[in-house]
Motif scaffolding. Structure first.
Motif, PDB file in Angstrom:
ATOM      1  N   MET A  36     -43.738  -3.144 -14.844  1.00  8.14           N
ATOM      2  CA  MET A  36     -42.975  -4.357 -15.167  1.00  8.14           C
ATOM      3  C   MET A  36     -43.728  -5.598 -14.695  1.00  8.14           C
ATOM      4  SD  MET A  36     -40.237  -3.528 -16.807  1.00  8.14           S
ATOM      5  CE  MET A  36     -39.144  -4.916 -16.608  1.00  8.14           C
ATOM      6  N   TYR A  37     -44.267  -5.557 -13.474  1.00  5.89           N
ATOM      7  CA  TYR A  37     -45.050  -6.685 -12.968  1.00  5.89           C
ATOM      8  C   TYR A  37     -46.278  -6.923 -13.836  1.00  5.89           C
ATOM      9  CZ  TYR A  37     -42.528  -7.601  -8.609  1.00  5.89           C
ATOM     10  OH  TYR A  37     -41.585  -7.969  -7.691  1.00  5.89           O
ATOM     11  N   ASP A  38     -46.941  -5.850 -14.262  1.00  6.84           N
ATOM     12  CA  ASP A  38     -48.126  -5.983 -15.115  1.00  6.84           C
ATOM     13  C   ASP A  38     -47.770  -6.616 -16.459  1.00  6.84           C
ATOM     14  OD1 ASP A  38     -49.735  -4.850 -13.176  1.00  6.84           O
ATOM     15  OD2 ASP A  38     -49.791  -2.869 -14.136  1.00  6.84           O
ATOM     16  N   THR A  39     -46.707  -6.132 -17.085  1.00  5.64           N
ATOM     17  CA  THR A  39     -46.314  -6.608 -18.413  1.00  5.64           C
ATOM     18  C   THR A  39     -45.779  -8.031 -18.365  1.00  5.64           C
ATOM     19  OG1 THR A  39     -45.795  -4.350 -19.100  1.00  5.64           O
ATOM     20  CG2 THR A  39     -44.856  -6.128 -20.419  1.00  5.64           C
ATOM     21  N   PHE A  40     -44.825  -8.281 -17.476  1.00  8.00           N
ATOM     22  CA  PHE A  40     -44.176  -9.588 -17.435  1.00  8.00           C
ATOM     23  C   PHE A  40     -45.010 -10.616 -16.663  1.00  8.00           C
ATOM     24  CE2 PHE A  40     -40.838  -6.971 -18.951  1.00  8.00           C
ATOM     25  CZ  PHE A  40     -39.998  -7.803 -19.666  1.00  8.00           C
ATOM     26  N   GLY A  41     -45.871 -10.152 -15.776  1.00  9.27           N
ATOM     27  CA  GLY A  41     -46.707 -11.048 -14.991  1.00  9.27           C
ATOM     28  C   GLY A  41     -47.753 -11.778 -15.798  1.00  9.27           C
ATOM     29  N   LYS A  42     -48.020 -11.324 -17.000  1.00  8.15           N
ATOM     30  CA  LYS A  42     -48.982 -12.010 -17.869  1.00  8.15           C
ATOM     31  C   LYS A  42     -48.486 -13.393 -18.277  1.00  8.15           C
ATOM     32  CE  LYS A  42     -50.805  -7.702 -19.593  1.00  8.15           C
ATOM     33  NZ  LYS A  42     -50.770  -6.699 -20.628  1.00  8.15           N
ATOM     34  N   TYR A  43     -47.198 -13.633 -18.102  1.00  4.57           N
ATOM     35  CA  TYR A  43     -46.606 -14.911 -18.510  1.00  4.57           C
ATOM     36  C   TYR A  43     -46.436 -15.887 -17.351  1.00  4.57           C
ATOM     37  CZ  TYR A  43     -45.904 -12.781 -23.002  1.00  4.57           C
ATOM     38  OH  TYR A  43     -46.125 -12.199 -24.215  1.00  4.57           O
ATOM     39  N   GLY A  44     -46.674 -15.434 -16.129  1.00  2.00           N
ATOM     40  CA  GLY A  44     -46.554 -16.338 -14.992  1.00  2.00           C
ATOM     41  C   GLY A  44     -46.179 -15.600 -13.725  1.00  2.00           C
ATOM     42  N   ALA A  45     -46.069 -16.372 -12.650  1.00  2.00           N
ATOM     43  CA  ALA A  45     -45.756 -15.801 -11.342  1.00  2.00           C
ATOM     44  C   ALA A  45     -44.323 -15.282 -11.305  1.00  2.00           C
ATOM     45  CB  ALA A  45     -45.961 -16.847 -10.254  1.00  2.00           C
ATOM     46  N   ILE A  46     -44.195 -14.043 -10.839  1.00  2.00           N
ATOM     47  CA  ILE A  46     -42.888 -13.404 -10.741  1.00  2.00           C
ATOM     48  C   ILE A  46     -42.451 -13.402  -9.286  1.00  2.00           C
ATOM     49  CG2 ILE A  46     -41.655 -11.213 -10.983  1.00  2.00           C
ATOM     50  CD1 ILE A  46     -43.449 -10.611 -13.371  1.00  2.00           C
ATOM     51  N   ARG A  47     -41.225 -13.805  -9.055  1.00  2.00           N
ATOM     52  CA  ARG A  47     -40.654 -13.779  -7.712  1.00  2.00           C
ATOM     53  C   ARG A  47     -40.115 -12.394  -7.384  1.00  2.00           C
ATOM     54  NH1 ARG A  47     -36.839 -18.418  -5.498  1.00  2.00           N
ATOM     55  NH2 ARG A  47     -38.864 -19.418  -5.661  1.00  2.00           N
ATOM     56  N   GLN A  48     -39.481 -11.745  -8.372  1.00  2.00           N
ATOM     57  CA  GLN A  48     -38.837 -10.463  -8.084  1.00  2.00           C
ATOM     58  C   GLN A  48     -38.576  -9.691  -9.374  1.00  2.00           C
ATOM     59  OE1 GLN A  48     -34.684 -10.741  -6.782  1.00  2.00           O
ATOM     60  NE2 GLN A  48     -35.162  -9.307  -5.144  1.00  2.00           N
ATOM     61  N   VAL A  49     -38.656  -8.364  -9.276  1.00  2.00           N
ATOM     62  CA  VAL A  49     -38.215  -7.459 -10.339  1.00  2.00           C
ATOM     63  C   VAL A  49     -37.202  -6.518  -9.722  1.00  2.00           C
ATOM     64  CG1 VAL A  49     -38.874  -5.599 -11.923  1.00  2.00           C
ATOM     65  CG2 VAL A  49     -40.379  -7.553 -11.629  1.00  2.00           C
ATOM     66  N   ARG A  50     -36.007  -6.453 -10.303  1.00  2.00           N
ATOM     67  CA  ARG A  50     -34.960  -5.544  -9.838  1.00  2.00           C
ATOM     68  C   ARG A  50     -34.693  -4.527 -10.938  1.00  2.00           C
ATOM     69  NH1 ARG A  50     -31.420  -7.653  -5.586  1.00  2.00           N
ATOM     70  NH2 ARG A  50     -30.701  -5.521  -5.736  1.00  2.00           N
ATOM     71  N   MET A  51     -34.990  -3.269 -10.638  1.00  2.00           N
ATOM     72  CA  MET A  51     -34.835  -2.189 -11.607  1.00  2.00           C
ATOM     73  C   MET A  51     -33.486  -1.502 -11.417  1.00  2.00           C
ATOM     74  SD  MET A  51     -37.933  -2.112 -13.052  1.00  2.00           S
ATOM     75  CE  MET A  51     -37.952  -0.517 -13.824  1.00  2.00           C
ATOM     76  N   GLY A  52     -32.851  -1.137 -12.537  1.00  2.00           N
ATOM     77  CA  GLY A  52     -31.618  -0.359 -12.464  1.00  2.00           C
ATOM     78  C   GLY A  52     -31.919   1.041 -11.969  1.00  2.00           C
ATOM     79  N   THR A  53     -31.065   1.560 -11.082  1.00  2.00           N
ATOM     80  CA  THR A  53     -31.345   2.852 -10.462  1.00  2.00           C
ATOM     81  C   THR A  53     -30.268   3.907 -10.690  1.00  2.00           C
ATOM     82  OG1 THR A  53     -30.374   2.072  -8.394  1.00  2.00           O
ATOM     83  CG2 THR A  53     -32.767   1.853  -8.641  1.00  2.00           C
ATOM     84  N   ASN A  54     -29.050   3.510 -11.013  1.00  2.00           N
ATOM     85  CA  ASN A  54     -28.013   4.531 -11.194  1.00  2.00           C
ATOM     86  C   ASN A  54     -27.790   4.806 -12.680  1.00  2.00           C
ATOM     87  OD1 ASN A  54     -26.091   2.709 -12.276  1.00  2.00           O
ATOM     88  ND2 ASN A  54     -25.393   2.124 -10.251  1.00  2.00           N
ATOM     89  N   ALA A  55     -26.890   5.717 -12.980  1.00  2.00           N
ATOM     90  CA  ALA A  55     -26.690   6.154 -14.366  1.00  2.00           C
ATOM     91  C   ALA A  55     -26.295   5.001 -15.291  1.00  2.00           C
ATOM     92  CB  ALA A  55     -25.621   7.246 -14.412  1.00  2.00           C
ATOM     93  N   LYS A  56     -25.535   4.040 -14.788  1.00  2.00           N
ATOM     94  CA  LYS A  56     -25.085   2.922 -15.624  1.00  2.00           C
ATOM     95  C   LYS A  56     -26.163   1.863 -15.834  1.00  2.00           C
ATOM     96  CE  LYS A  56     -20.216   2.359 -15.501  1.00  2.00           C
ATOM     97  NZ  LYS A  56     -19.094   1.568 -15.035  1.00  2.00           N
ATOM     98  N   THR A  57     -27.079   1.724 -14.888  1.00  2.00           N
ATOM     99  CA  THR A  57     -28.060   0.633 -14.962  1.00  2.00           C
ATOM    100  C   THR A  57     -29.480   1.110 -15.268  1.00  2.00           C
ATOM    101  OG1 THR A  57     -28.463   0.691 -12.574  1.00  2.00           O
ATOM    102  CG2 THR A  57     -26.727  -0.794 -13.363  1.00  2.00           C
ATOM    103  N   LYS A  58     -29.689   2.413 -15.346  1.00  2.00           N
ATOM    104  CA  LYS A  58     -31.023   2.937 -15.652  1.00  2.00           C
ATOM    105  C   LYS A  58     -31.475   2.383 -16.999  1.00  2.00           C
ATOM    106  CE  LYS A  58     -33.649   6.445 -13.999  1.00  2.00           C
ATOM    107  NZ  LYS A  58     -34.499   6.077 -12.914  1.00  2.00           N
ATOM    108  N   GLY A  59     -32.735   2.006 -17.091  1.00  2.00           N
ATOM    109  CA  GLY A  59     -33.254   1.445 -18.332  1.00  2.00           C
ATOM    110  C   GLY A  59     -33.074  -0.059 -18.440  1.00  2.00           C
ATOM    111  N   THR A  60     -32.629  -0.694 -17.330  1.00  2.00           N
ATOM    112  CA  THR A  60     -32.468  -2.143 -17.312  1.00  2.00           C
ATOM    113  C   THR A  60     -33.211  -2.722 -16.116  1.00  2.00           C
ATOM    114  OG1 THR A  60     -30.460  -2.153 -15.959  1.00  2.00           O
ATOM    115  CG2 THR A  60     -30.167  -1.975 -18.351  1.00  2.00           C
ATOM    116  N   ALA A  61     -33.481  -4.021 -16.189  1.00  2.00           N
ATOM    117  CA  ALA A  61     -34.127  -4.704 -15.067  1.00  2.00           C
ATOM    118  C   ALA A  61     -33.854  -6.197 -15.157  1.00  2.00           C
ATOM    119  CB  ALA A  61     -35.632  -4.464 -15.079  1.00  2.00           C
ATOM    120  N   TYR A  62     -33.954  -6.840 -14.012  1.00  2.00           N
ATOM    121  CA  TYR A  62     -33.944  -8.297 -13.941  1.00  2.00           C
ATOM    122  C   TYR A  62     -35.338  -8.723 -13.511  1.00  2.00           C
ATOM    123  CZ  TYR A  62     -28.872  -8.112 -14.129  1.00  2.00           C
ATOM    124  OH  TYR A  62     -27.583  -7.894 -14.522  1.00  2.00           O
TER     125      TYR A  62
END
Length: 101
Positions: A36-62
Motif C-alpha cells: 500500500m505504501y509503495d502504490t499510494f506513496g507514488k503520489y506523495g508523502a503518506i502519514r499513515q495506512v490503516r488496514m482492515g483486519t477483521n472479517a468485516k473490514t478485511k479488504g479495506t484500508a485508510y
C-alpha cells in the motif's frame, strides 16, 4: 521558490468532499501495508495506512496523506487501479456527524 506541479497555484479551492484521507476498498485480502505504501506513496508523502483486519473490514484500508493535493492526485490516479488482480475503489473519507435529536 517553485511549487510542485501537483499543487494548486491558481487560487481555486478544492471541492468540500476532498480530504487528506482516502478510503480504499476491494483490496486483495493478502495485500501488505508495504504494498500500500509503495502504490499510494507514488503520489506523495503518506502519514499513515490503516488496514482492515477483521472479517468485516478485511479488504479495506485508510490512507492518510500529509498533503490534500497529493490525496486528490492519488484518488484520481488510483480509482479503478488493478492491484494484484483486484480493481480498487478509492473514495474520500467523510466523517459522519451524529444526527441531531
Amino acid at each position: 521558490m517553485s511549487v510542485p506541479p501537483s499543487h494548486n497555484t491558481s487560487g481555486l479551492r478544492l471541492p468540500p468532499e476532498v480530504t487528506r484521507i482516502l478510503y480504499v476498498r476491494n483490496l486483495p485480502f493478502d495485500v501488505s501495508a508495504n504494498a500500500m505504501y509503495d502504490t499510494f506513496g507514488k503520489y506523495g508523502a503518506i502519514r499513515q495506512v490503516r488496514m482492515g483486519t477483521n472479517a468485516k473490514t478485511k479488504g479495506t484500508a485508510y490512507v492518510v496523506y500529509e498533503d490534500i493535493y497529493d490525496a486528490r492526485n492519488a484518488h484520481d490516479g488510483l480509482s479503478g487501479y488493478n492491484l494484484a488482480g483486484r480493481y480498487v475503489v478509492v473514495t474520500y473519507f467523510q466523517q459522519r456527524t451524529p444526527l441531531a435529536a
